[in-house]
Design an enzyme around this catalytic site. Structure first.
Site, mmCIF file in Angstrom:
data_model
loop_
_atom_site.group_PDB
_atom_site.id
_atom_site.type_symbol
_atom_site.label_atom_id
_atom_site.label_comp_id
_atom_site.label_asym_id
_atom_site.label_seq_id
_atom_site.Cartn_x
_atom_site.Cartn_y
_atom_site.Cartn_z
ATOM 1 N N THR A 60 0.840 -1.194 0.000
ATOM 2 C CA THR A 60 0.000 0.000 0.000
ATOM 3 C C THR A 60 0.878 1.249 0.000
ATOM 4 O O THR A 60 1.982 1.213 0.533
ATOM 5 C CB THR A 60 -0.843 -0.021 1.290
ATOM 6 N N THR A 109 -0.334 1.379 7.001
ATOM 7 C CA THR A 109 -0.228 0.252 6.068
ATOM 8 C C THR A 109 -0.077 -1.013 6.891
ATOM 9 O O THR A 109 0.457 -0.973 8.007
ATOM 10 C CB THR A 109 0.946 0.420 5.094
ATOM 11 N N ASP A 119 -8.638 -1.353 5.718
ATOM 12 C CA ASP A 119 -8.638 -0.142 6.542
ATOM 13 C C ASP A 119 -8.466 1.146 5.731
ATOM 14 O O ASP A 119 -8.873 2.227 6.180
ATOM 15 C CB ASP A 119 -7.482 -0.199 7.547
HETATM 16 N N1 ASP Z 1 -3.836 -1.982 4.695
HETATM 17 C C1 ASP Z 1 -4.057 -2.552 3.392
HETATM 18 C C2 ASP Z 1 -5.292 -3.396 3.418
HETATM 19 O O1 ASP Z 1 -5.468 -4.146 4.350
HETATM 20 C C3 ASP Z 1 -2.916 -3.373 2.901
HETATM 21 C C4 ASP Z 1 -1.543 -2.780 3.051
HETATM 22 O O2 ASP Z 1 -1.359 -1.806 3.756
HETATM 23 O O3 ASP Z 1 -0.614 -3.268 2.413
HETATM 24 O O4 ASP Z 1 -6.049 -3.349 2.481
#
Ligand code: ASP
Length: 293
Positions: free
Chosen positions: A161, A212, A192
């Site tokens: 992310t 993230t 999230d």
């Molecule tokens: N937080 C993101 C999600 O769960 C994924 C990530 O941060 O890589 O969609």
């Protein structure tokens, strides 16, 4: 009063992987663009959006052109953005086929009376506003719903992310994030990132946060807002970040990384994963980018 020194922080995800040299170069370039905008008087909101656009366009991260696919082979992306002066926010979830979900989120904030648009109607909104379309991807073979359920992971690790937080010359902070989600997720899964207070939060009275990590854990602890609340109780950026990330681990066995920035320019990059691709720049020397903090 001392003039406010602008600063920008950006990340390209937290997990077990080390940063590649092209990801590091992309993050440095994005920080330079974001900082120069702030230096020329742009708002923190614009700097955050433009910084994230570079990361989305690169295809090097799990966002925009590089977004992961859900188990049915479709890329559904989430993004959000928020500014700390009037607590304005915009977000999109499960949006498809566009390069810049972060711009769609900003347009939701600026052009509608809403905070969050989802699914095909969020895509329709983005297309109406002529947000650039992704090149069409070949579709994959279809799985039955039963086999998708079997393949689904509980704790995805292929993160990536992207996100940013910034402080502008007027003392306003902003935060944003954009993602293609986690590994092996069911179609329709939303993490999230587009949930205000979970993936991002920004308030000039406390600070700005971009998250993230494993979204299901981040949502259950409402991490971004909880970190801001700790800042409001007088904690430093580092202490607030570490306390909430520790709570994430002990209460829900979560994993995440965070960017935290206060309106006074104090900041922290903190993670409970082994790595987090991230960096910052306040115009002095060269941008700092690494994968461990
Ligand atoms: N937080 C993101 C999600 O769960 C994924 C990530 O941060 O890589 O969609």
């Amino acid at each position: 009063m001392k003039p406010i020194r602008p600063i920008i922080l950006a990340h390209g995800g937290a997990g077990s992987r080390t940063i590649t040299s092209s990801q590091a170069a992309c993050l440095r370039g994005a920080l330079q663009v974001g900082y120069h905008l702030l230096d020329r008087g742009s708002s923190a909101l614009v700097a955050v959006e433009q910084t994230i656009r570079i990361l989305e366009r690169s295809g090097l991260f799990n966002a925009g052109n590089g977004a992961h696919r859900q188990l049915d082979g479709v890329r559904r992306m989430d993004a959000s953005i928020m500014e700390g002066e009037r607590l304005r926010a915009g977000a999109v979830a499960s949006i498809e086929g566009i390069v810049h979900p972060i711009t769609a989120a900003l347009l939701v904030m600026e052009e509608t009376a809403h905070v969050l648009l989802v699914g095909p109607l969020a895509t329709k909104f983005a297309k109406y506003h002529r947000i650039e379309l992704q090149k069409r991807q070949p579709t994959r073979g279809r799985l039955s719903y039963g086999s998708m359920l079997k393949q689904m992971t509980t704790k995805g690790d292929r993160h990536g992310t992207v996100g940013a937080v910034a402080l502008d010359r007027s003392g306003t902070v902003a935060a944003g994030a954009s993602t293609g989600g986690i590994d092996r997720m069911l179609p329709g899964r939303v993490g999230d990132t587009p949930i205000i207070g979970c993936g991002v939060y920004a308030d000039n009275e406390t600070g700005a946060v971009s998250m993230t990590g494993w979204g299901e854990s981040i949502m259950r602890v409402a991490v971004a807002k909880t970190i801001c609340d700790r800042l409001g109780q007088g904690k430093t950026a580092g202490t607030a970040a570490r306390w909430v990330l520790q709570k994430l681990v002990t209460r829900v066995n979560g994993s995440a990384g965070t960017l935290v920035l206060t309106p006074r320019g104090q900041f922290a990059i903190s993670h409970v994963t082994s790595h987090m691709a991230a960096g910052w720049w306040d115009g002095k020397g060269k941008p700092t980018v690494r994968d461990q903090f």
